[in-house]
Design an enzyme around this catalytic site. Structure first.
Site, PDB file in Angstrom:
ATOM      1  N   ASN A 100      -6.195  10.103   8.026  1.00 28.35           N
ATOM      2  CA  ASN A 100      -7.362   9.333   8.469  1.00 28.35           C
ATOM      3  C   ASN A 100      -8.650  10.154   8.415  1.00 28.35           C
ATOM      4  O   ASN A 100      -8.712  11.246   8.971  1.00 28.35           O
ATOM      5  CB  ASN A 100      -7.156   8.838   9.902  1.00 28.35           C
ATOM      6  CG  ASN A 100      -6.101   7.758   9.993  1.00 28.35           C
ATOM      7  OD1 ASN A 100      -4.942   8.003   9.667  1.00 28.35           O
ATOM      8  ND2 ASN A 100      -6.488   6.577  10.433  1.00 28.35           N
ATOM      9  N   GLY A 150      -1.461  -3.218  20.035  1.00 29.86           N
ATOM     10  CA  GLY A 150      -0.286  -2.639  20.666  1.00 29.86           C
ATOM     11  C   GLY A 150      -0.649  -2.047  22.017  1.00 29.86           C
ATOM     12  O   GLY A 150      -1.633  -2.432  22.654  1.00 29.86           O
ATOM     13  N   VAL A 187      -9.845   1.960  12.003  1.00 31.51           N
ATOM     14  CA  VAL A 187      -9.936   2.005  13.452  1.00 31.51           C
ATOM     15  C   VAL A 187     -11.205   2.695  13.943  1.00 31.51           C
ATOM     16  O   VAL A 187     -11.840   2.223  14.903  1.00 31.51           O
ATOM     17  CB  VAL A 187      -8.678   2.642  14.064  1.00 31.51           C
ATOM     18  CG1 VAL A 187      -8.535   4.120  13.667  1.00 31.51           C
ATOM     19  CG2 VAL A 187      -8.690   2.513  15.581  1.00 31.51           C
ATOM     20  N   LYS A 215       3.494   7.410  15.053  1.00 33.31           N
ATOM     21  CA  LYS A 215       2.894   8.735  15.128  1.00 33.31           C
ATOM     22  C   LYS A 215       2.419   9.159  13.741  1.00 33.31           C
ATOM     23  O   LYS A 215       3.021   8.805  12.732  1.00 33.31           O
ATOM     24  CB  LYS A 215       3.890   9.771  15.668  1.00 33.31           C
ATOM     25  CG  LYS A 215       4.220   9.607  17.141  1.00 33.31           C
ATOM     26  CD  LYS A 215       5.151  10.720  17.614  1.00 33.31           C
ATOM     27  CE  LYS A 215       5.449  10.606  19.100  1.00 33.31           C
ATOM     28  NZ  LYS A 215       4.264  10.851  19.920  1.00 33.31           N
ATOM     29  N   ARG A 216       1.347   9.940  13.721  1.00 35.28           N
ATOM     30  CA  ARG A 216       0.838  10.448  12.448  1.00 35.28           C
ATOM     31  C   ARG A 216       0.102  11.750  12.724  1.00 35.28           C
ATOM     32  O   ARG A 216      -0.898  11.758  13.439  1.00 35.28           O
ATOM     33  CB  ARG A 216      -0.084   9.414  11.809  1.00 35.28           C
ATOM     34  CG  ARG A 216      -0.540   9.705  10.397  1.00 35.28           C
ATOM     35  CD  ARG A 216       0.599   9.794   9.410  1.00 35.28           C
ATOM     36  NE  ARG A 216       1.463   8.653   9.334  1.00 35.28           N
ATOM     37  CZ  ARG A 216       1.167   7.482   8.753  1.00 35.28           C
ATOM     38  NH1 ARG A 216      -0.023   7.296   8.233  1.00 35.28           N
ATOM     39  NH2 ARG A 216       2.043   6.520   8.712  1.00 35.28           N
ATOM     40  N   TYR A 265       0.836  -1.205   0.000  1.00 40.71           N
ATOM     41  CA  TYR A 265       0.000   0.000   0.000  1.00 40.71           C
ATOM     42  C   TYR A 265       0.871   1.256   0.000  1.00 40.71           C
ATOM     43  O   TYR A 265       0.680   2.150  -0.831  1.00 40.71           O
ATOM     44  CB  TYR A 265      -0.927  -0.007   1.205  1.00 40.71           C
ATOM     45  CG  TYR A 265      -1.872   1.172   1.232  1.00 40.71           C
ATOM     46  CD1 TYR A 265      -2.795   1.379   0.207  1.00 40.71           C
ATOM     47  CD2 TYR A 265      -1.855   2.088   2.279  1.00 40.71           C
ATOM     48  CE1 TYR A 265      -3.660   2.454   0.222  1.00 40.71           C
ATOM     49  CE2 TYR A 265      -2.726   3.170   2.304  1.00 40.71           C
ATOM     50  CZ  TYR A 265      -3.620   3.348   1.268  1.00 40.71           C
ATOM     51  OH  TYR A 265      -4.472   4.423   1.281  1.00 40.71           O
ATOM     52  N   ASN A 305     -14.156   0.438  13.252  1.00 37.32           N
ATOM     53  CA  ASN A 305     -14.043  -0.730  14.127  1.00 37.32           C
ATOM     54  C   ASN A 305     -14.562  -0.430  15.523  1.00 37.32           C
ATOM     55  O   ASN A 305     -15.380  -1.166  16.075  1.00 37.32           O
ATOM     56  CB  ASN A 305     -12.579  -1.191  14.221  1.00 37.32           C
ATOM     57  CG  ASN A 305     -12.177  -2.108  13.088  1.00 37.32           C
ATOM     58  OD1 ASN A 305     -12.984  -2.451  12.234  1.00 37.32           O
ATOM     59  ND2 ASN A 305     -10.917  -2.492  13.068  1.00 37.32           N
ATOM     60  N   PHE A 306     -14.047   0.667  16.098  1.00 38.09           N
ATOM     61  CA  PHE A 306     -14.444   1.019  17.464  1.00 38.09           C
ATOM     62  C   PHE A 306     -15.946   1.286  17.562  1.00 38.09           C
ATOM     63  O   PHE A 306     -16.612   0.829  18.483  1.00 38.09           O
ATOM     64  CB  PHE A 306     -13.674   2.259  17.930  1.00 38.09           C
ATOM     65  CG  PHE A 306     -12.247   1.993  18.344  1.00 38.09           C
ATOM     66  CD1 PHE A 306     -11.724   0.716  18.322  1.00 38.09           C
ATOM     67  CD2 PHE A 306     -11.432   3.028  18.768  1.00 38.09           C
ATOM     68  CE1 PHE A 306     -10.404   0.471  18.699  1.00 38.09           C
ATOM     69  CE2 PHE A 306     -10.119   2.803  19.153  1.00 38.09           C
ATOM     70  CZ  PHE A 306      -9.602   1.522  19.118  1.00 38.09           C
ATOM     71  N   ARG A 331      -2.890   8.999  15.783  1.00 40.49           N
ATOM     72  CA  ARG A 331      -3.422   9.290  14.465  1.00 40.49           C
ATOM     73  C   ARG A 331      -4.188  10.611  14.546  1.00 40.49           C
ATOM     74  O   ARG A 331      -4.547  11.077  15.628  1.00 40.49           O
ATOM     75  CB  ARG A 331      -4.374   8.186  13.973  1.00 40.49           C
ATOM     76  CG  ARG A 331      -3.729   6.824  13.785  1.00 40.49           C
ATOM     77  CD  ARG A 331      -2.736   6.787  12.649  1.00 40.49           C
ATOM     78  NE  ARG A 331      -2.215   5.442  12.430  1.00 40.49           N
ATOM     79  CZ  ARG A 331      -1.151   4.945  13.048  1.00 40.49           C
ATOM     80  NH1 ARG A 331      -0.488   5.683  13.930  1.00 40.49           N
ATOM     81  NH2 ARG A 331      -0.742   3.715  12.779  1.00 40.49           N
TER      82      ARG A 331
END
Length: 232
Positions: free
Chosen positions: A80, A111, A93, A180-181, A51, A96-97, A117
């Site tokens: 994101n 993790g 994410v 980190k992002r 990707y 999903n949550f 994010r």
């Protein structure tokens, strides 16, 4: 190959071409926040490199067509993004949550949950893409919300929005997951006059409302199907 085909089509019909790239081109960044001038830190043989490197190559092809064939192009690096109409089980994410909390399932954090994010609402992204396409600058431009959240913080915002008693479970992290992002959007502010306006706490309830309606509809359909099978 899809990008190459579309570039060829854009050249033939003399169209302005938009490549929707990604913050993943920065890999597991050594620079924070990330600016467009940062070349990234990508593992080219990692499990997620198809990707990352695919998008990096797409940017390369786009710039080759721009420089060599004078094609008018625009490059957006999207961070994101969340909002209504996302795929309920798309594996991202936020969805999903939200899905897990609405289904009364534990929210899965991979993790230690301290990786960060930045989350932008879909309407902010659309506005940024429109300004990019209508403007005179090629890019690349970071399009994202500089608000930075750890995965644990995100899970807690979902708890506050849906169910304060929702459980959080931890699983081993995936390989090469960026720590980190966060986008530096100075360039987009200056050249596009753009910055996000919807905070996570404002946008998430709108997404939750949509997911709740769709999940309840899916449950109803499933229930109706089971009743029909029982009657048969």
């Amino acid at each position: 190959m899809g990008t190459l085909n579309m570039l060829g089509l854009a050249k033939r019909v003399n169209a302005r071409f938009l490549i929707t790239s990604t913050s993943e081109v920065y890999g597991d960044p050594l620079q924070h926040p990330q600016t467009e001038s940062y070349w990234g830190n990508v593992n080219p043989i990692g499990v997620r490199s198809c990707y990352d490197e695919g998008k990096r190559t797409a940017e390369t092809l786009t710039m080759d067509y721009h420089r060599g064939l004078k094609l008018e192009v625009r490059i957006a690096r999207i961070f994101n993004t969340y909002g209504p109409r996302m795929g309920i089980d798309d594996g991202r994410v936020v969805s999903n949550f939200v899905t897990q909390a609405l289904r009364k399932e534990p929210m899965t954090v991979y993790g230690d949950g301290h990786q960060t994010r930045s989350f932008q609402f879909v309407s902010d992204l659309v506005e940024g893409l429109m300004r990019l396409m209508e403007g005179d600058h090629v890019g690349p431009f970071n399009l994202g919300n500089p608000g930075e959240f750890t995965m644990i913080e995100l899970a807690k915002v979902v708890q506050e929005t849906i169910d304060r008693n929702a459980k959080i479970v931890f699983r081993p992290n995936t390989e090469d997951d960026p720590h980190k992002r966060k986008p530096d959007i100075t360039r987009a502010k200056k050249l596009l006059g753009w910055e996000p306006t919807v905070s996570l706490r404002e946008g998430l309830p709108l997404m939750v409302k949509d997911f709740r309606q769709r999940l309840s509809g899916a449950d109803t359909e499933a229930g109706g199907s089971n009743v029909a099978q029982t009657e048969i």
